[in-house]
Scaffold this motif. Structure first.
Motif, PDB file in Angstrom:
ATOM      1  N   TRP A  47       0.876  -1.495   0.844  1.00 24.69           N
ATOM      2  CA  TRP A  47      -0.052  -0.190  -0.042  1.00 24.69           C
ATOM      3  C   TRP A  47       0.791   1.126  -0.281  1.00 24.69           C
ATOM      4  CZ3 TRP A  47      -3.845  -2.858  -1.053  1.00 24.69           C
ATOM      5  CH2 TRP A  47      -4.674  -3.686  -1.022  1.00 24.69           C
ATOM      6  N   GLY A  48       2.004   1.534   0.477  1.00 24.93           N
ATOM      7  CA  GLY A  48       2.781   2.180   0.159  1.00 24.93           C
ATOM      8  C   GLY A  48       3.345   2.447  -1.162  1.00 24.93           C
ATOM      9  N   HIS A  49       3.945   3.347  -1.552  1.00 23.34           N
ATOM     10  CA  HIS A  49       4.776   4.026  -2.948  1.00 23.34           C
ATOM     11  C   HIS A  49       5.606   3.403  -3.480  1.00 23.34           C
ATOM     12  CE1 HIS A  49       7.587   6.537  -0.843  1.00 23.34           C
ATOM     13  NE2 HIS A  49       8.264   6.923  -2.127  1.00 23.34           N
ATOM     14  N   ASP A  50       6.070   2.504  -3.022  1.00 20.03           N
ATOM     15  CA  ASP A  50       7.990   2.067  -3.589  1.00 20.03           C
ATOM     16  C   ASP A  50       7.644  -0.051  -2.973  1.00 20.03           C
ATOM     17  OD1 ASP A  50       9.793   1.575  -4.682  1.00 20.03           O
ATOM     18  OD2 ASP A  50      11.139   2.801  -3.225  1.00 20.03           O
ATOM     19  N   PHE A  51       7.084  -0.243  -3.423  1.00 24.65           N
ATOM     20  CA  PHE A  51       6.321  -2.099  -2.194  1.00 24.65           C
ATOM     21  C   PHE A  51       7.564  -2.290  -2.945  1.00 24.65           C
ATOM     22  CE2 PHE A  51       4.696  -6.286  -3.233  1.00 24.65           C
ATOM     23  CZ  PHE A  51       4.641  -6.911  -2.158  1.00 24.65           C
ATOM     24  N   ASP A 106      -0.649  -0.373 -15.447  1.00 26.78           N
ATOM     25  CA  ASP A 106      -1.878  -1.250 -16.172  1.00 26.78           C
ATOM     26  C   ASP A 106       0.150  -2.124 -16.644  1.00 26.78           C
ATOM     27  OD1 ASP A 106      -3.833  -0.667 -16.360  1.00 26.78           O
ATOM     28  OD2 ASP A 106      -3.210   0.328 -18.441  1.00 26.78           O
ATOM     29  N   ASN A 107       1.296  -1.984 -17.078  1.00 28.29           N
ATOM     30  CA  ASN A 107       2.567  -3.270 -17.100  1.00 28.29           C
ATOM     31  C   ASN A 107       2.908  -3.559 -15.819  1.00 28.29           C
ATOM     32  OD1 ASN A 107       2.574  -3.274 -20.144  1.00 28.29           O
ATOM     33  ND2 ASN A 107       1.699  -1.695 -19.890  1.00 28.29           N
ATOM     34  N   ASP A 108       2.794  -3.237 -14.842  1.00 25.96           N
ATOM     35  CA  ASP A 108       3.818  -3.230 -13.821  1.00 25.96           C
ATOM     36  C   ASP A 108       3.782  -5.097 -12.988  1.00 25.96           C
ATOM     37  OD1 ASP A 108       1.874  -3.578 -12.320  1.00 25.96           O
ATOM     38  OD2 ASP A 108       2.179  -2.419 -10.613  1.00 25.96           O
ATOM     39  N   SER A 109       2.968  -5.635 -13.977  1.00 27.24           N
ATOM     40  CA  SER A 109       2.626  -7.243 -12.981  1.00 27.24           C
ATOM     41  C   SER A 109       3.099  -8.293 -14.463  1.00 27.24           C
ATOM     42  CB  SER A 109       1.906  -7.243 -12.167  1.00 27.24           C
ATOM     43  OG  SER A 109       1.939  -6.371 -11.240  1.00 27.24           O
ATOM     44  N   PRO A 110       3.168  -9.240 -14.280  1.00 30.28           N
ATOM     45  CA  PRO A 110       3.072 -10.536 -15.638  1.00 30.28           C
ATOM     46  C   PRO A 110       1.639 -10.857 -15.299  1.00 30.28           C
ATOM     47  CG  PRO A 110       4.426 -11.411 -13.875  1.00 30.28           C
ATOM     48  CD  PRO A 110       4.015  -9.971 -13.628  1.00 30.28           C
ATOM     49  N   SER A 111       0.977 -10.760 -17.041  1.00 28.44           N
ATOM     50  CA  SER A 111      -0.082 -11.201 -16.937  1.00 28.44           C
ATOM     51  C   SER A 111      -0.053 -13.271 -16.913  1.00 28.44           C
ATOM     52  CB  SER A 111      -0.450 -11.397 -18.585  1.00 28.44           C
ATOM     53  OG  SER A 111       0.390 -12.511 -19.123  1.00 28.44           O
ATOM     54  N   LYS A 155      10.263  -6.950 -14.102  1.00 25.57           N
ATOM     55  CA  LYS A 155       8.416  -7.800 -14.484  1.00 25.57           C
ATOM     56  C   LYS A 155       8.622  -9.839 -14.017  1.00 25.57           C
ATOM     57  CE  LYS A 155       5.564  -7.261 -16.882  1.00 25.57           C
ATOM     58  NZ  LYS A 155       4.641  -7.029 -18.718  1.00 25.57           N
ATOM     59  N   ALA A 156       9.992 -10.309 -14.419  1.00 24.75           N
ATOM     60  CA  ALA A 156      10.468 -11.045 -14.517  1.00 24.75           C
ATOM     61  C   ALA A 156      10.759 -11.551 -13.079  1.00 24.75           C
ATOM     62  CB  ALA A 156      11.718 -12.095 -15.030  1.00 24.75           C
ATOM     63  N   ARG A 157      11.512 -10.105 -11.830  1.00 18.64           N
ATOM     64  CA  ARG A 157      11.192 -10.116 -10.736  1.00 18.64           C
ATOM     65  C   ARG A 157      10.159 -10.316  -9.931  1.00 18.64           C
ATOM     66  NH1 ARG A 157      15.655  -9.270  -7.391  1.00 18.64           N
ATOM     67  NH2 ARG A 157      16.227  -8.067  -9.307  1.00 18.64           N
ATOM     68  N   VAL A 158       8.421  -9.568 -10.088  1.00 19.84           N
ATOM     69  CA  VAL A 158       7.495  -9.817  -9.507  1.00 19.84           C
ATOM     70  C   VAL A 158       6.671 -11.653 -10.078  1.00 19.84           C
ATOM     71  CG1 VAL A 158       5.453  -8.284  -9.912  1.00 19.84           C
ATOM     72  CG2 VAL A 158       7.170  -7.550  -9.906  1.00 19.84           C
ATOM     73  N   LEU A 166       8.445 -13.951 -10.666  1.00 15.07           N
ATOM     74  CA  LEU A 166       8.972 -15.202  -9.372  1.00 15.07           C
ATOM     75  C   LEU A 166       8.746 -14.566  -8.244  1.00 15.07           C
ATOM     76  CD1 LEU A 166      12.314 -15.544 -10.504  1.00 15.07           C
ATOM     77  CD2 LEU A 166      10.783 -16.850 -10.735  1.00 15.07           C
ATOM     78  N   GLU A 167       8.310 -13.608  -7.681  1.00 17.38           N
ATOM     79  CA  GLU A 167       7.746 -13.513  -6.553  1.00 17.38           C
ATOM     80  C   GLU A 167       6.536 -13.696  -5.880  1.00 17.38           C
ATOM     81  OE1 GLU A 167       8.983 -12.666  -3.724  1.00 17.38           O
ATOM     82  OE2 GLU A 167      11.057 -11.314  -4.242  1.00 17.38           O
ATOM     83  N   GLN A 168       5.164 -13.698  -6.720  1.00 16.94           N
ATOM     84  CA  GLN A 168       4.582 -14.450  -7.036  1.00 16.94           C
ATOM     85  C   GLN A 168       3.969 -15.616  -7.267  1.00 16.94           C
ATOM     86  OE1 GLN A 168       2.997 -12.413 -10.304  1.00 16.94           O
ATOM     87  NE2 GLN A 168       2.051  -9.811  -9.553  1.00 16.94           N
ATOM     88  N   LEU A 169       5.087 -16.414  -7.253  1.00 13.81           N
ATOM     89  CA  LEU A 169       5.007 -17.580  -7.715  1.00 13.81           C
ATOM     90  C   LEU A 169       5.114 -18.258  -6.477  1.00 13.81           C
ATOM     91  CD1 LEU A 169       6.268 -17.857 -11.099  1.00 13.81           C
ATOM     92  CD2 LEU A 169       3.494 -18.545 -10.818  1.00 13.81           C
TER      93      LEU A 169
END
Length: 461
Positions: free
Chosen positions: A147-151, A354-359, A392-395, A397-400
């Motif tokens: 919820w911060g500006h620089d997660f 719109d493009n900060d996370s992988p589809s 985006k690859a880093r995100v 991997l974190e999500q997975l």
């Protein structure tokens, strides 16, 4: 710990005559073994709290910081004072990193600055187990909260490290944390009983201004007029111009040099490390009056005589804006904080959101690629094989990993991740998509608050 004369220690180690508001209270909490969350405005002296605490407590203080630039500046300052401190990050070659990790395990340092990603490395974790950890300090702690500006997802692993290090006293610090983000910081670090010190946000020496511009030509005209009003910028202090893209940083810097006739250099994340270091060092030394930069030039820039911060592009949130604006006037003297607002800037931020996370398809592709790589891979491998930007690859991997669809072991070698692909269900993909949608809604609310600030007729302070 026995009673310590904090004022005498402050004078002995830093030669300051008195504490600033909140510093002494925070120090006292830490020395009394109480976890503490500190919210102070930029320039209020947050770093001194953990630096002095590290000197006064037995053992080694571990300080998490998100930017290499911040580490270098702080350690340079401390070593000039003869204090045993170092940083360990990717700007060092492998040999030097190994040497510093060995010195850490020998207890040679009172303070070590690292990025949270370093916790992934097996050799580093092993070295930490050889020394008593006196303090765990989390600088820019708002990076913990989505919820911060620089997660920054790597910050989420600090809580596990606290347990591994036998839960040392913990100090979290930030300049920009709403009450919701403060609660998130305490929860995500596992701080059940946290002392909070919130000194307020007001910086009376800063003047806030907003100018409107319909297009690029009008923006550049405003830049020229603004700089002509900042008397003696080349001799009496420095200034920072923030842009939203790397291309704008380069073009505006050229405009300031060639058209206005003031020396300026651009700075952004894709410059090579030597160039970034050269620009930053010149600015910090007072040899370069103006830096035109993306937000890659940010946290830890503590040149005291910055007389203005001008935003050429609308920032993504009020929190981001106030943090960047707060780099002006850290010496307490008057400084100008200005924003050039163009409605067209909102389209840039909508694109970023719109493009900060992988589809969903990109998540499946990353998962499949990990399954095919049993011996480890790097972010470069993902980018080359899938055409996926490293951020985006880093995100992905974190999500997975959060969805327990991959498992990551400690890294055995530099830059090579040890990943095991587990089951990725469609239910997990849908859950991740729902979390992304919630985060995007929050970012749009933050952007709207920034637009409201830019267009209001009320007092902007």
């Amino acid at each position: 710990m026995p009673e310590v004369d904090l004022l005498a220690a402050l004078h002995q180690h830093f030669n300051f005559p008195a504490f600033r508001p909140g510093q002494e209270a925070a120090l006292q909490h830490v020395l009394n073994e109480r976890d503490t969350l500190v919210v102070m405005p930029t320039g209020a002296g947050k770093s001194l709290i953990y630096q002095l605490a590290a000197l006064l407590r037995p053992g080694t203080a571990l300080v998490f910081s998100p930017l290499i630039a911040l580490m270098k500046d702080q350690i340079d300052s401390l070593t000039r004072r003869g204090l045993a401190a170092t940083f360990i990050n990717s700007s060092l070659d492998v040999t030097e990193q190994t040497r510093r990790i060995r010195s850490l395990s020998n207890g040679d340092y009172k303070m070590v600055l690292i990025a949270p990603e370093r916790l992934r490395q097996h050799a580093f974790r092993a070295a930490l187990k050889q020394v008593p950890i006196s303090l765990l300090a989390v600088d820019e702690a708002h990076c913990l909260s989505q919820w911060g500006h620089d997660f920054r997802p790597d910050y989420l692993h600090i809580a596990d490290a606290r347990t591994d290090f036998r839960t040392p006293v913990t100090l979290a610090l930030t300049a920009t944390a709403t009450p919701r983000v403060q609660d998130d910081i305490a929860r995500l670090l596992g701080l059940a009983h946290t002392e909070r010190i919130v000194t307020g946000f007001n910086r009376p020496n800063l003047t806030f201004e907003v100018f409107s511009a319909p297009d690029v030509a009008a923006k550049l005209k405003l830049v020229r007029e603004f700089l002509s009003d900042v008397e003696g910028v080349a001799t009496a202090g420095g200034g920072i111009i923030y842009t939203g893209t790397r291309r704008d940083a380069e073009e505006v810097a050229e405009f300031v040099r060639e058209v206005i006739g003031v020396e300026a250099q651009h700075y952004h994340g894709t410059l090579d490390p030597d160039t970034r270091a050269r620009v930053q060092d010149a600015f910090m030394a007072g040899d370069l009056p103006i830096v035109v930069a993306t937000n890659a030039f940010g946290m830890g820039i503590d040149r005291p005589d910055v007389r203005f911060v001008l935003h050429y592009t609308l920032p993504a949130s009020l929190e981001q804006y106030y943090q960047e604006a707060g780099r002006a006037g850290r010496d307490g003297l008057p400084a100008r904080v200005a924003l050039i607002y163009s409605p067209k800037d909102t389209a840039l931020h909508e694109y970023f959101i719109d493009n900060d996370s992988p589809s969903a398809d990109e998540l499946r592709a990353v998962h499949a690629f990990v399954r095919q790589q049993p011996h480890g891979l790097s972010f470069f491998d993902l980018e080359r094989a899938l055409g996926l930007p490293q951020t985006k690859a880093r995100v992905a991997l974190e999500q997975l990993e959060a969805a327990r669809s991959i498992q990551r072991a400690p890294d055995e070698s530099f830059g090579l991740m040890q990943l095991e692909a587990l089951t990725l269900t469609e239910a997990s993909v849908r859950t991740i998509a729902a979390q992304v949608a919630i985060r995007h809604d929050n970012k749009r609310r933050q952007l709207q608050a920034m637009i409201d600030y830019a267009t209001t007729n009320a007092c902007r302070r």
